[in-house]
Design a protein around this motif. Structure first.
Motif, PDB file in Angstrom:
ATOM      1  N   GLY A  15       0.521  -1.056   0.009  1.00 22.60           N
ATOM      2  CA  GLY A  15       0.135  -0.121  -0.134  1.00 22.60           C
ATOM      3  C   GLY A  15       0.416   1.889  -0.166  1.00 22.60           C
ATOM      4  O   GLY A  15       0.550   2.452  -0.190  1.00 22.60           O
ATOM      5  N   GLY A  16       1.931   1.092   0.000  1.00 22.58           N
ATOM      6  CA  GLY A  16       3.141   2.268   0.173  1.00 22.58           C
ATOM      7  C   GLY A  16       3.536   2.394  -1.743  1.00 22.58           C
ATOM      8  O   GLY A  16       2.525   2.661  -2.673  1.00 22.58           O
ATOM      9  N   SER A  17       4.296   3.668  -1.011  1.00 27.85           N
ATOM     10  CA  SER A  17       4.481   4.598  -2.340  1.00 27.85           C
ATOM     11  C   SER A  17       6.628   4.493  -2.424  1.00 27.85           C
ATOM     12  O   SER A  17       6.452   4.753  -1.514  1.00 27.85           O
ATOM     13  N   PHE A  68       0.806   3.307 -10.543  1.00 22.53           N
ATOM     14  CA  PHE A  68       2.162   4.162 -11.511  1.00 22.53           C
ATOM     15  C   PHE A  68       1.741   5.355 -13.197  1.00 22.53           C
ATOM     16  O   PHE A  68       1.158   5.343 -13.490  1.00 22.53           O
ATOM     17  N   THR A  69       2.344   6.782 -12.311  1.00 16.91           N
ATOM     18  CA  THR A  69       3.013   7.164 -13.618  1.00 16.91           C
ATOM     19  C   THR A  69       4.288   7.728 -13.636  1.00 16.91           C
ATOM     20  O   THR A  69       5.277   8.161 -12.837  1.00 16.91           O
ATOM     21  N   ILE A  70       4.224   8.009 -15.074  1.00 25.13           N
ATOM     22  CA  ILE A  70       5.662   8.480 -15.489  1.00 25.13           C
ATOM     23  C   ILE A  70       6.021   9.898 -15.686  1.00 25.13           C
ATOM     24  O   ILE A  70       4.696  10.469 -15.994  1.00 25.13           O
ATOM     25  N   SER A  71       6.557   9.794 -16.067  1.00 25.12           N
ATOM     26  CA  SER A  71       6.825  11.796 -16.016  1.00 25.12           C
ATOM     27  C   SER A  71       8.352  12.260 -16.395  1.00 25.12           C
ATOM     28  O   SER A  71       9.373  11.405 -15.772  1.00 25.12           O
ATOM     29  N   LYS A  72       8.509  13.232 -16.737  1.00 24.81           N
ATOM     30  CA  LYS A  72       9.807  13.966 -17.265  1.00 24.81           C
ATOM     31  C   LYS A  72       9.891  15.344 -16.646  1.00 24.81           C
ATOM     32  O   LYS A  72       9.244  15.980 -16.425  1.00 24.81           O
ATOM     33  N   ASP A  73      11.577  15.681 -15.924  1.00 24.40           N
ATOM     34  CA  ASP A  73      11.622  16.483 -15.180  1.00 24.40           C
ATOM     35  C   ASP A  73      12.943  17.158 -15.754  1.00 24.40           C
ATOM     36  O   ASP A  73      14.613  16.561 -16.573  1.00 24.40           O
ATOM     37  N   ASN A  74      12.849  17.789 -17.638  1.00 27.87           N
ATOM     38  CA  ASN A  74      13.126  18.332 -18.699  1.00 27.87           C
ATOM     39  C   ASN A  74      14.723  18.676 -18.130  1.00 27.87           C
ATOM     40  O   ASN A  74      16.071  18.540 -18.189  1.00 27.87           O
ATOM     41  N   SER A  75      14.596  19.544 -17.095  1.00 30.42           N
ATOM     42  CA  SER A  75      15.423  20.319 -16.368  1.00 30.42           C
ATOM     43  C   SER A  75      16.641  19.350 -15.804  1.00 30.42           C
ATOM     44  O   SER A  75      17.889  20.435 -15.837  1.00 30.42           O
ATOM     45  N   VAL A  79      14.213  11.205 -15.663  1.00 31.16           N
ATOM     46  CA  VAL A  79      12.392  10.895 -16.039  1.00 31.16           C
ATOM     47  C   VAL A  79      12.054   9.857 -14.321  1.00 31.16           C
ATOM     48  O   VAL A  79      13.258   9.149 -14.031  1.00 31.16           O
ATOM     49  N   HIS A  80      11.125   9.885 -14.321  1.00 31.54           N
ATOM     50  CA  HIS A  80      10.590   9.279 -13.034  1.00 31.54           C
ATOM     51  C   HIS A  80       9.502   8.451 -13.223  1.00 31.54           C
ATOM     52  O   HIS A  80       8.417   8.554 -14.038  1.00 31.54           O
ATOM     53  N   LEU A  81       9.361   7.719 -12.178  1.00 27.70           N
ATOM     54  CA  LEU A  81       8.346   6.408 -12.479  1.00 27.70           C
ATOM     55  C   LEU A  81       7.629   6.791 -10.230  1.00 27.70           C
ATOM     56  O   LEU A  81       8.502   6.370  -9.853  1.00 27.70           O
ATOM     57  N   GLN A  82       6.382   7.294 -10.492  1.00 21.59           N
ATOM     58  CA  GLN A  82       5.813   7.189  -9.139  1.00 21.59           C
ATOM     59  C   GLN A  82       4.833   5.964  -8.985  1.00 21.59           C
ATOM     60  O   GLN A  82       4.130   5.340  -9.984  1.00 21.59           O
ATOM     61  N   MET A  83       5.353   5.143  -8.257  1.00 21.87           N
ATOM     62  CA  MET A  83       4.292   4.299  -7.925  1.00 21.87           C
ATOM     63  C   MET A  83       3.786   3.802  -6.917  1.00 21.87           C
ATOM     64  O   MET A  83       4.519   4.516  -5.547  1.00 21.87           O
ATOM     65  N   ASN A  84       1.964   3.903  -6.802  1.00 25.65           N
ATOM     66  CA  ASN A  84       1.001   4.264  -5.697  1.00 25.65           C
ATOM     67  C   ASN A  84       1.016   3.063  -5.560  1.00 25.65           C
ATOM     68  O   ASN A  84       0.547   2.138  -6.154  1.00 25.65           O
ATOM     69  N   SER A  85       0.023   2.796  -4.177  1.00 23.95           N
ATOM     70  CA  SER A  85      -0.067   1.315  -3.773  1.00 23.95           C
ATOM     71  C   SER A  85       0.388   0.626  -3.930  1.00 23.95           C
ATOM     72  O   SER A  85      -0.760  -0.959  -4.843  1.00 23.95           O
ATOM     73  N   LEU A  86       1.172   0.096  -3.954  1.00 19.93           N
ATOM     74  CA  LEU A  86       2.137  -0.976  -3.886  1.00 19.93           C
ATOM     75  C   LEU A  86       1.848  -2.104  -3.778  1.00 19.93           C
ATOM     76  O   LEU A  86       1.055  -2.218  -2.485  1.00 19.93           O
ATOM     77  N   LYS A  87       2.278  -3.249  -4.298  1.00 23.45           N
ATOM     78  CA  LYS A  87       1.649  -4.683  -3.785  1.00 23.45           C
ATOM     79  C   LYS A  87       2.695  -5.735  -3.877  1.00 23.45           C
ATOM     80  O   LYS A  87       3.929  -5.502  -4.458  1.00 23.45           O
ATOM     81  N   PRO A  88       3.229  -7.309  -2.945  1.00 18.85           N
ATOM     82  CA  PRO A  88       4.047  -7.327  -3.310  1.00 18.85           C
ATOM     83  C   PRO A  88       4.588  -7.729  -4.791  1.00 18.85           C
ATOM     84  O   PRO A  88       5.847  -8.513  -4.668  1.00 18.85           O
ATOM     85  N   LEU A 120      16.427  -1.734  -7.012  1.00 17.51           N
ATOM     86  CA  LEU A 120      15.713  -2.529  -6.534  1.00 17.51           C
ATOM     87  C   LEU A 120      14.505  -2.399  -5.125  1.00 17.51           C
ATOM     88  O   LEU A 120      15.039  -1.590  -4.496  1.00 17.51           O
ATOM     89  N   VAL A 121      13.136  -3.023  -5.471  1.00 14.86           N
ATOM     90  CA  VAL A 121      11.947  -2.771  -4.670  1.00 14.86           C
ATOM     91  C   VAL A 121      11.736  -4.076  -4.110  1.00 14.86           C
ATOM     92  O   VAL A 121      11.455  -4.512  -5.408  1.00 14.86           O
ATOM     93  N   THR A 122      11.347  -3.667  -2.687  1.00 18.32           N
ATOM     94  CA  THR A 122      10.646  -4.654  -2.178  1.00 18.32           C
ATOM     95  C   THR A 122       9.356  -4.163  -1.635  1.00 18.32           C
ATOM     96  O   THR A 122       9.491  -3.359  -0.993  1.00 18.32           O
ATOM     97  N   VAL A 123       8.050  -4.831  -1.887  1.00 13.45           N
ATOM     98  CA  VAL A 123       7.472  -4.925  -1.264  1.00 13.45           C
ATOM     99  C   VAL A 123       6.867  -6.029  -0.403  1.00 13.45           C
ATOM    100  O   VAL A 123       6.928  -6.883  -0.687  1.00 13.45           O
ATOM    101  N   SER A 124       6.892  -5.535   0.954  1.00 15.94           N
ATOM    102  CA  SER A 124       6.700  -6.429   2.079  1.00 15.94           C
ATOM    103  C   SER A 124       5.313  -6.738   2.417  1.00 15.94           C
ATOM    104  O   SER A 124       4.619  -5.709   2.367  1.00 15.94           O
ATOM    105  N   SER A 125       5.097  -7.590   2.623  1.00 19.72           N
ATOM    106  CA  SER A 125       3.372  -7.837   3.557  1.00 19.72           C
ATOM    107  C   SER A 125       4.087  -7.939   4.836  1.00 19.72           C
ATOM    108  O   SER A 125       2.249  -8.355   5.790  1.00 19.72           O
TER     109      SER A 125
END
Length: 125
Positions: A15-17, A68-75, A79-88, A120-125
């Motif tokens: 459930g985290g981000s 998930f939401t991808i975005s760019k910061d040209n300055s 490039v970012h990837l915002q990940m919400n409501s994460l699942k195992p 590495l992204v680790t989503v713990s339950s």
């Protein structure tokens, strides 16, 4: 020389981000399609998201839309990837990559030419 540096991974509860970042050098991120991919334990690499160079159009793996939401910061040439409501099942090494040939987005890894080292992204339950 094109270099991509992925960062922002870590351990998060269900459930985290997290927000991943892909910092580029040698190319302007607003001139190329940039993609995020992931490889879960014991599985092959799969496309997660992509953002195009010209109009910033985005593409997502169907099952990740809305979380998930991808975005760019040209300055910052990042490039970012915002990940919400994460699942195992989001547990994986996440990679960013640049598509040198062609401007349109893709979720096929063979269409991308230069890759970052992964975070590495680790989503713990």
């Amino acid at each position: 020389d094109v270099q991509l540096q992925a960062s922002g991974g870590g351990l998060v509860q269900v459930g985290g981000s997290l927000r991943l970042s892909c910092s580029a050098s040698g190319i302007p991120v607003d001139g190329y399609a940039i993609g995020w991919f992931r490889r879960a334990p014991g599985k092959g690499r799969e496309g997660v998201s992509c953002i195009e160079s010209d109009d910033g159009s985005t593409l997502y793996k169907d099952t990740l839309k809305g979380r998930f939401t991808i975005s760019k910061d040209n300055s910052k040439n990042t490039v970012h990837l915002q990940m919400n409501s994460l699942k195992p099942e989001d547990t994986a090494v996440y990679f960013c990559a640049v598509k040198i040939i062609g401007l349109s987005c893709s979720l096929y890894d063979f269409e991308f030419d230069a890759w970052g080292q992964g975070t590495l992204v680790t989503v713990s339950s």
